[in-house]
Write an enzyme that holds these catalytic residues in place. Sequence first.
Site, PDB file in Angstrom:
ATOM      1  N   HIS A  40      -1.778  -5.635   5.305  1.00 45.30           N
ATOM      2  CA  HIS A  40      -1.512  -6.596   6.492  1.00 45.30           C
ATOM      3  C   HIS A  40      -2.600  -6.389   7.693  1.00 45.30           C
ATOM      4  O   HIS A  40      -2.481  -7.270   8.424  1.00 45.30           O
ATOM      5  CB  HIS A  40      -0.243  -6.329   7.015  1.00 45.30           C
TER       6      HIS A  40
ATOM      7  N   LYS B  92      -4.128   8.883  15.835  1.00 46.27           N
ATOM      8  CA  LYS B  92      -2.798   8.660  16.479  1.00 46.27           C
ATOM      9  C   LYS B  92      -2.895   9.531  17.731  1.00 46.27           C
ATOM     10  O   LYS B  92      -3.729  10.413  17.877  1.00 46.27           O
ATOM     11  CB  LYS B  92      -1.686   9.090  15.695  1.00 46.27           C
TER      12      LYS B  92
ATOM     13  N   LYS C 287      -5.361 -13.412   8.570  1.00 44.85           N
ATOM     14  CA  LYS C 287      -6.333 -14.647   8.643  1.00 44.85           C
ATOM     15  C   LYS C 287      -7.092 -14.710   9.912  1.00 44.85           C
ATOM     16  O   LYS C 287      -8.384 -14.833   9.674  1.00 44.85           O
ATOM     17  CB  LYS C 287      -5.525 -15.772   8.433  1.00 44.85           C
TER      18      LYS C 287
ATOM     19  N   ASP D 135      -4.269   6.741   5.322  1.00 48.40           N
ATOM     20  CA  ASP D 135      -3.318   5.447   5.949  1.00 48.40           C
ATOM     21  C   ASP D 135      -4.008   4.575   6.391  1.00 48.40           C
ATOM     22  O   ASP D 135      -3.672   3.310   6.426  1.00 48.40           O
ATOM     23  CB  ASP D 135      -2.598   6.247   7.228  1.00 48.40           C
TER      24      ASP D 135
ATOM     25  N   HIS E  90      -7.406  -0.273   5.132  1.00 49.33           N
ATOM     26  CA  HIS E  90      -7.408  -1.119   6.299  1.00 49.33           C
ATOM     27  C   HIS E  90      -8.880  -1.140   6.923  1.00 49.33           C
ATOM     28  O   HIS E  90      -9.856  -2.213   7.094  1.00 49.33           O
ATOM     29  CB  HIS E  90      -6.909  -0.928   7.258  1.00 49.33           C
TER      30      HIS E  90
ATOM     31  N   GLU F 217      -4.784   4.464  18.263  1.00 44.48           N
ATOM     32  CA  GLU F 217      -3.444   4.199  18.760  1.00 44.48           C
ATOM     33  C   GLU F 217      -3.008   5.359  19.627  1.00 44.48           C
ATOM     34  O   GLU F 217      -3.084   6.497  19.454  1.00 44.48           O
ATOM     35  CB  GLU F 217      -2.565   3.571  17.856  1.00 44.48           C
TER      36      GLU F 217
ATOM     37  N   LYS G  48       0.854  -1.264   0.037  1.00 40.25           N
ATOM     38  CA  LYS G  48      -0.049  -0.045  -0.003  1.00 40.25           C
ATOM     39  C   LYS G  48       0.673   1.287   0.156  1.00 40.25           C
ATOM     40  O   LYS G  48       2.070   1.049   0.299  1.00 40.25           O
ATOM     41  CB  LYS G  48      -0.750   0.068   1.154  1.00 40.25           C
TER      42      LYS G  48
HETATM   43  P1  NDP Z   1      12.149   3.181   2.273  1.00 38.87           P
HETATM   44  O1  NDP Z   1      12.219   4.424   1.683  1.00 38.87           O
HETATM   45  O2  NDP Z   1      12.412   2.845   3.489  1.00 38.87           O
HETATM   46  O3  NDP Z   1      12.722   2.021   1.216  1.00 38.87           O
HETATM   47  C1  NDP Z   1      12.690   1.997  -0.007  1.00 38.87           C
HETATM   48  C2  NDP Z   1      13.374   0.939  -0.748  1.00 38.87           C
HETATM   49  O4  NDP Z   1      13.239   1.092  -2.112  1.00 38.87           O
HETATM   50  C3  NDP Z   1      14.896   1.080  -0.311  1.00 38.87           C
HETATM   51  O5  NDP Z   1      15.529  -0.277  -0.153  1.00 38.87           O
HETATM   52  C4  NDP Z   1      15.451   1.747  -1.455  1.00 38.87           C
HETATM   53  O6  NDP Z   1      16.844   1.389  -1.875  1.00 38.87           O
HETATM   54  C5  NDP Z   1      14.624   0.848  -2.688  1.00 38.87           C
HETATM   55  N1  NDP Z   1      14.745   1.705  -3.977  1.00 38.87           N
HETATM   56  C6  NDP Z   1      14.298   2.925  -4.365  1.00 38.87           C
HETATM   57  N2  NDP Z   1      14.531   3.294  -5.737  1.00 38.87           N
HETATM   58  C7  NDP Z   1      15.021   1.956  -6.159  1.00 38.87           C
HETATM   59  C8  NDP Z   1      15.327   1.556  -7.580  1.00 38.87           C
HETATM   60  N3  NDP Z   1      15.231   2.351  -8.353  1.00 38.87           N
HETATM   61  N4  NDP Z   1      15.768   0.245  -7.609  1.00 38.87           N
HETATM   62  C9  NDP Z   1      15.800  -0.405  -6.560  1.00 38.87           C
HETATM   63  N5  NDP Z   1      15.499  -0.184  -5.180  1.00 38.87           N
HETATM   64  C10 NDP Z   1      15.101   1.020  -4.993  1.00 38.87           C
HETATM   65  O7  NDP Z   1      10.428   2.904   2.244  1.00 38.87           O
HETATM   66  P2  NDP Z   1       9.562   1.729   2.971  1.00 38.87           P
HETATM   67  O8  NDP Z   1      10.288   0.466   3.274  1.00 38.87           O
HETATM   68  O9  NDP Z   1       9.089   2.697   4.120  1.00 38.87           O
HETATM   69  O10 NDP Z   1       8.376   1.497   2.090  1.00 38.87           O
HETATM   70  C11 NDP Z   1       8.297   0.760   1.210  1.00 38.87           C
HETATM   71  C12 NDP Z   1       6.817   0.405   0.628  1.00 38.87           C
HETATM   72  O11 NDP Z   1       6.083  -0.093   1.764  1.00 38.87           O
HETATM   73  C13 NDP Z   1       6.047   1.690   0.345  1.00 38.87           C
HETATM   74  O12 NDP Z   1       5.127   1.474  -0.680  1.00 38.87           O
HETATM   75  C14 NDP Z   1       5.241   2.054   1.571  1.00 38.87           C
HETATM   76  O13 NDP Z   1       3.910   2.618   1.300  1.00 38.87           O
HETATM   77  C15 NDP Z   1       4.991   0.572   1.998  1.00 38.87           C
HETATM   78  N6  NDP Z   1       4.564   0.568   3.398  1.00 38.87           N
HETATM   79  C16 NDP Z   1       5.532   0.776   4.393  1.00 38.87           C
HETATM   80  C17 NDP Z   1       5.434   0.822   5.747  1.00 38.87           C
HETATM   81  C18 NDP Z   1       6.475   0.938   6.794  1.00 38.87           C
HETATM   82  O14 NDP Z   1       6.146   0.839   7.900  1.00 38.87           O
HETATM   83  N7  NDP Z   1       7.472   1.511   6.456  1.00 38.87           N
HETATM   84  C19 NDP Z   1       4.161   0.143   6.222  1.00 38.87           C
HETATM   85  C20 NDP Z   1       3.106  -0.144   5.184  1.00 38.87           C
HETATM   86  C21 NDP Z   1       3.593   0.042   3.903  1.00 38.87           C
HETATM   87  P3  NDP Z   1      17.831   2.338  -1.436  1.00 38.87           P
HETATM   88  O15 NDP Z   1      17.883   2.775  -0.309  1.00 38.87           O
HETATM   89  O16 NDP Z   1      19.270   2.084  -1.822  1.00 38.87           O
HETATM   90  O17 NDP Z   1      17.480   3.813  -2.394  1.00 38.87           O
END
Ligand code: NDP
Length: 494
Positions: free
Chosen positions: A197, A361, A201, A254, A259, A235, A167
């Site tokens: 998430h 929140k 289930k 969000d 959800h 929360e 999401k």
């Molecule tokens: P981050 O910014 O922490 O991580 C993003 C990742 O994507 C990094 O590993 C980054 O690598 C990689 N990335 C970016 N551009 C590229 C590219 N062109 N090629 C390969 N890898 C790339 O984001 P989040 O982990 O927080 O979020 C990821 C997804 O999950 C989003 O859609 C978010 O909405 C969703 N989400 C996140 C939650 C959370 O709690 N974090 C909860 C629920 C959903 P690098 O750092 O090397 O650029």
Amino acid sequence: MKNTEASANPNSTHDAGSPTSAASPGGRVKTLVILGASGDLTGRLLLPGVARLIASGRAPGLQLVGAGSDDWSPAQWQERLSGSFADAFSLESDSSSEGREELQRVQEGSSYHQLDVTAKGALGEFLATVEGPVALYFALPPAVSQKACETLLAKELPPGTRLVMEKPFGSSAESARALNATLAKLVPEDHIHRVDHFLGKSTVLNIMGLRFANRLLEHSWNSEHIEKVEIIFDESLTLENRARYYDHAGAGRDMIQSHLLQIMAIMAMEPPATLEANDVRSNIAAVMRASTIGPHGSTDFVSHTRRARYTAGTIGDRQVPDYLSEDGVDPANDTETLAEVEVYVNNWRWAGVPFILRSGKALGRTRKEAVVTFKPVPHLPLGFKGTDSPTRMHIGFGPESLTLDLDVIGPGDLFTLDRVQLESELGSDPLLPYGEVLDGVLSEDPLLSVRGDTAEECWRIVEPAFAAWKAATVPMEEYPAGSTGPETWTTSGD
Ligand code: NDP
């Protein structure tokens, strides 16, 4: 096995339905590829969920591959896995020694690949080196996921590939539709797992078990007997350094857009013939199609929605600053941290019954439950004393629980009504939420994944209200952090 069915009908968002499309040649996903392996979601939620799943013995023979744009050494990747797997390694009760050995095997065999997923051909070439069937998990910023999918070709995907999308799925009905069309060129609908998430289930099956296995409940599960349904996710957590994401999303996008609407649909859906994904997801989609904020045709978002933002306050012994003074927050975004919308499911069963969805929140207590308030009895015999309160059923989500509030004759005077609560624990899964989601993905079961048409409908339902909020037609109220929200906002049980 290439997806000619999806190519022939790129706009189809419905389950492909044919038995051959639902199963890969191997019957189970062999390799989980996480794109965005260095990101926050992967480290904090996804990998710990994977670890608990593997340690429980429910992902036999799985291979794990990470990819990201950072140039990580094998040692860096192993370090990340050790950190995220530590909890599963230490859980004696969940992990048998075979489970821990399997987890060790997966960790030692896991590799990391540097990859720009948006570069033409790069992801496709990489996938050719991976053993299928593959689950390709897009733990990437939404725009990067979209671009990566646009550069992929169906013929580059190993047979049986599942695409796992995080999401937010699009940012409007239109963009969700466009993303669905892109994905439909790659794999059939039942190979696409749009992750929510919250749709664990246990949550889904607890609601369905209660509703459909108890004649007493199913019989009265309609507008004739039910006054309102509240779905509440309050929360005490605050912004927790997530301004980059949250200040653009707010409580509405969000939580409510995704959800809470999903939980509402399970509370409101017609009984499915089976627990198969096709039956359950079709009934969820029917609820979404019937739903609007306010009764059908209403544009009165002042009466049917509310939004508020926390100001400085105290939660437990923690001093919480005003939301607007948190690092990374831009007041111009006008972001709400508490939102409430009244959804009406405009069909025969639910005509006139509000489904009140609320989430926020920095509240004084964590409260995650659905509260069903039944209508009063048609006539209470004259002569009873005490409080005549409505029958209420609370379904708790974490911990999973059931509470039924009933009026009975209390101790003492036999003419006086008193309130009792019948309580029970409900079933839960020892897996973490992401473990439950991945269990479905790896066993190739889309039951808990959001179907494409539903993802579009969720945006269609909330968009008019969000537009009214953006235009400031609906006032922004305030509440001190640590309170139950603005004084005039009350919910059943307050
Ligand atoms: P981050 O910014 O922490 O991580 C993003 C990742 O994507 C990094 O590993 C980054 O690598 C990689 N990335 C970016 N551009 C590229 C590219 N062109 N090629 C390969 N890898 C790339 O984001 P989040 O982990 O927080 O979020 C990821 C997804 O999950 C989003 O859609 C978010 O909405 C969703 N989400 C996140 C939650 C959370 O709690 N974090 C909860 C629920 C959903 P690098 O750092 O090397 O650029």
